[in-house]
Design a protein around this motif. Structure first.
Motif, mmCIF file in Angstrom:
data_model
loop_
_atom_site.group_PDB
_atom_site.id
_atom_site.type_symbol
_atom_site.label_atom_id
_atom_site.label_comp_id
_atom_site.label_asym_id
_atom_site.label_seq_id
_atom_site.Cartn_x
_atom_site.Cartn_y
_atom_site.Cartn_z
ATOM 1 N N UNK A 8 0.837 -1.215 0.000
ATOM 2 C CA UNK A 8 0.000 0.000 0.000
ATOM 3 C C UNK A 8 0.867 1.258 0.000
ATOM 4 N N UNK A 9 1.881 1.265 0.844
ATOM 5 C CA UNK A 9 2.772 2.426 0.928
ATOM 6 C C UNK A 9 3.509 2.641 -0.393
ATOM 7 N N UNK A 10 3.934 1.545 -1.013
ATOM 8 C CA UNK A 10 4.655 1.654 -2.282
ATOM 9 C C UNK A 10 3.740 2.107 -3.411
ATOM 10 N N UNK A 11 2.478 1.662 -3.408
ATOM 11 C CA UNK A 11 1.527 2.131 -4.420
ATOM 12 C C UNK A 11 1.257 3.623 -4.251
ATOM 13 N N UNK A 12 1.111 4.090 -3.016
ATOM 14 C CA UNK A 12 0.896 5.527 -2.785
ATOM 15 C C UNK A 12 2.121 6.335 -3.208
ATOM 16 N N UNK A 13 3.297 5.853 -2.843
ATOM 17 C CA UNK A 13 4.528 6.547 -3.237
ATOM 18 C C UNK A 13 4.671 6.574 -4.751
ATOM 19 N N UNK A 14 4.372 5.452 -5.387
ATOM 20 C CA UNK A 14 4.430 5.379 -6.847
ATOM 21 C C UNK A 14 3.470 6.373 -7.477
ATOM 22 N N UNK A 15 2.274 6.499 -6.909
ATOM 23 C CA UNK A 15 1.262 7.397 -7.474
ATOM 24 C C UNK A 15 1.710 8.848 -7.442
ATOM 25 N N UNK A 16 2.252 9.303 -6.296
ATOM 26 C CA UNK A 16 2.636 10.716 -6.262
ATOM 27 C C UNK A 16 3.916 10.982 -7.040
ATOM 28 N N UNK A 17 4.852 10.020 -7.077
ATOM 29 C CA UNK A 17 6.056 10.216 -7.896
ATOM 30 C C UNK A 17 5.685 10.261 -9.377
ATOM 31 N N UNK A 18 4.787 9.369 -9.801
ATOM 32 C CA UNK A 18 4.352 9.361 -11.202
ATOM 33 C C UNK A 18 3.594 10.648 -11.539
ATOM 34 N N UNK A 19 2.826 11.171 -10.587
ATOM 35 C CA UNK A 19 2.113 12.435 -10.824
ATOM 36 C C UNK A 19 3.096 13.589 -11.017
ATOM 37 N N UNK A 20 4.161 13.617 -10.233
ATOM 38 C CA UNK A 20 5.166 14.679 -10.372
ATOM 39 C C UNK A 20 5.895 14.559 -11.708
ATOM 40 N N UNK A 21 6.268 13.351 -12.080
ATOM 41 C CA UNK A 21 6.962 13.142 -13.357
ATOM 42 C C UNK A 21 6.047 13.494 -14.531
ATOM 43 N N UNK A 22 4.775 13.082 -14.447
ATOM 44 C CA UNK A 22 3.821 13.409 -15.507
ATOM 45 C C UNK A 22 3.603 14.909 -15.600
ATOM 46 N N UNK A 23 3.538 15.592 -14.455
ATOM 47 C CA UNK A 23 3.389 17.051 -14.456
ATOM 48 C C UNK A 23 4.600 17.714 -15.113
ATOM 49 N N UNK A 24 5.790 17.199 -14.836
ATOM 50 C CA UNK A 24 6.996 17.756 -15.456
ATOM 51 C C UNK A 24 6.969 17.551 -16.969
ATOM 52 N N UNK A 25 6.534 16.387 -17.413
ATOM 53 C CA UNK A 25 6.423 16.131 -18.856
ATOM 54 C C UNK A 25 5.376 17.050 -19.472
#
Length: 84
Positions: free
Chosen positions: A51-68
């Motif tokens: 669960x913690x890794x899925x949440x961490x993955x979600x916000x990291x992916x959101x930041x990377x997607x925002x940068x793109x």
């Protein structure tokens, strides 16, 4: 850049981030000094914290997607300027 394109980039980024984040902080039974339950592999994680890794993955992916998205929208890097 439309919604479908952005969601597609987020989906791909999420999976890449997941595979990068999954091995972080994992301890197996040998490292933990505990005996695995019968039938379990000694190299299996003691507590994978999915669960913690899925949440961490979600916000990291959101930041990377925002940068793109920002890079694409404001033309910070133009395609012809990239080395071929």
């Amino acid at each position: 850049m439309g919604l479908v394109w952005t969601l597609s980039i987020y989906f791909v980024t999420w999976w890449i981030c997941l595979f990068a984040i999954l091995p972080l902080g994992v301890r197996n039974h040998t490292e933990d000094g505990s005996a695995p339950e019968p039938g379990n592999d000694p190299g299996a994680p003691v507590n994978p914290n999915i669960k913690k890794k899925f949440l961490t993955t979600s916000w990291v992916a959101a930041i990377v997607t925002a940068a793109i998205w920002i890079t694409y929208t404001f033309h910070l890097i133009r395609l012809p300027d990239l080395p071929g």
